[in-house]
Design an enzyme around this catalytic site. Sequence first.
Site, short mmCIF file in Angstrom:
data_model
loop_
_atom_site.label_atom_id
_atom_site.label_comp_id
_atom_site.label_asym_id
_atom_site.label_seq_id
_atom_site.Cartn_x
_atom_site.Cartn_y
_atom_site.Cartn_z
N LYS A 69 0.81 -1.20 0.00
CA LYS A 69 0.00 0.00 0.00
C LYS A 69 0.85 1.25 0.00
O LYS A 69 0.43 2.32 -0.40
CB LYS A 69 -0.89 0.02 1.24
CG LYS A 69 -1.89 -1.11 1.36
CD LYS A 69 -2.69 -0.94 2.67
CE LYS A 69 -3.63 -2.07 2.90
NZ LYS A 69 -4.34 -1.92 4.22
N ILE A 136 9.73 2.71 -0.57
CA ILE A 136 11.03 2.73 0.10
C ILE A 136 11.76 1.41 -0.12
O ILE A 136 11.14 0.34 -0.11
CB ILE A 136 10.87 3.02 1.61
CG1 ILE A 136 12.23 3.20 2.30
CG2 ILE A 136 10.04 1.95 2.30
CD1 ILE A 136 12.12 3.77 3.70
N ILE A 137 13.06 1.49 -0.33
CA ILE A 137 13.93 0.31 -0.37
C ILE A 137 14.69 0.30 0.95
O ILE A 137 15.46 1.21 1.24
CB ILE A 137 14.92 0.36 -1.55
CG1 ILE A 137 14.18 0.48 -2.88
CG2 ILE A 137 15.83 -0.86 -1.52
CD1 ILE A 137 13.33 -0.70 -3.24
N ASP A 138 14.46 -0.73 1.76
CA ASP A 138 15.13 -0.86 3.06
C ASP A 138 16.29 -1.84 2.89
O ASP A 138 17.38 -1.44 2.51
CB ASP A 138 14.11 -1.32 4.10
CG ASP A 138 14.62 -1.21 5.52
OD1 ASP A 138 15.84 -1.36 5.74
OD2 ASP A 138 13.81 -1.00 6.44
N THR A 139 16.08 -3.09 3.14
CA THR A 139 17.16 -4.07 2.93
C THR A 139 17.35 -4.37 1.45
O THR A 139 18.44 -4.77 1.04
CB THR A 139 16.85 -5.39 3.66
OG1 THR A 139 15.69 -5.99 3.07
CG2 THR A 139 16.61 -5.15 5.15
N GLY A 140 16.30 -4.20 0.67
CA GLY A 140 16.34 -4.55 -0.75
C GLY A 140 15.83 -5.95 -1.04
O GLY A 140 15.63 -6.31 -2.20
N THR A 142 12.87 -7.29 -0.41
CA THR A 142 11.52 -7.28 -0.98
C THR A 142 11.57 -7.04 -2.47
O THR A 142 10.92 -7.75 -3.25
CB THR A 142 10.66 -6.20 -0.30
OG1 THR A 142 10.58 -6.47 1.10
CG2 THR A 142 9.26 -6.17 -0.88
N VAL A 188 10.74 5.90 8.96
CA VAL A 188 9.97 7.07 8.55
C VAL A 188 8.55 6.66 8.18
O VAL A 188 8.29 5.54 7.75
CB VAL A 188 10.64 7.81 7.38
CG1 VAL A 188 11.96 8.44 7.83
CG2 VAL A 188 10.88 6.88 6.19
N ASP A 194 3.68 3.63 6.25
CA ASP A 194 2.94 3.36 7.48
C ASP A 194 3.80 2.73 8.56
O ASP A 194 4.92 2.27 8.32
CB ASP A 194 1.77 2.42 7.19
CG ASP A 194 2.23 0.97 7.00
OD1 ASP A 194 1.78 0.10 7.76
OD2 ASP A 194 3.05 0.72 6.09
#
EC number: 2.4.2.8
Length: 218
Positions: A69, A136-140, A142, A188, A194
């Site tokens: 989402k 957003i890309i966090d660890t990548g 996903t 964030v 979310d």
Amino acid sequence: MATRSPSIVIGDDEPGYDLDLFCIPKHYAEDLEKVFIPHGLIMDRTERLARDVMKEMGGHHIVALCVLKGGYKFFADLLDYIKSLNRNTDRSIPMTVDFIRLKSYCNDQSTGDIKVIGGDDLSALTGKNVLIVEDIIDTGKTMQTLLSLVQKYSPKMVKVASLLVKRTPRSVGYRPDFVGFEIPDKFVVGYALDYNEYFRDLNHVCVISESGKAKYKA
């Protein structure tokens, strides 16, 4: 060979902005530390990303794939700017849209367990130029999982646009083709990002407070 577009890099010591300087919903006033990226800056940066996408992918039919989402606001605004360029420049591209929903977070941690829990039939991507739009890309992890899934349908081209990329030691090293902002390793929220489904209704990207995490913890 195409090069990845540059991004705005926000430093680790970036202080952000006091909440009192912006219109923040009262129900979140005690749950945030600061405004990190104001809405106006997000919009200006998104407009430039639309130009970069057109330059890189223009001339070919694009299927824009929104990762729900969290990606829906960035997706909608990015496509609005692309549509504006289609109307007002000599170079235009036909676009269609698809949606996919993934789940990888519990509280403020990316679990690494990627679940596809909704979306359209991705067979429509076969032979197409695909633009995946993510918040957003966090660890990548996903995005790597999603790219592997998309590649099974043999698209002609796949590019990824992400509003944010987080600098984190947990990163697998993945970098999207189009990036709005590179940010420090902070959790964030806002602009559809979310925390356990809360804070999507904020206009700005903000840093959640520890009390906010505790209040909305799953």
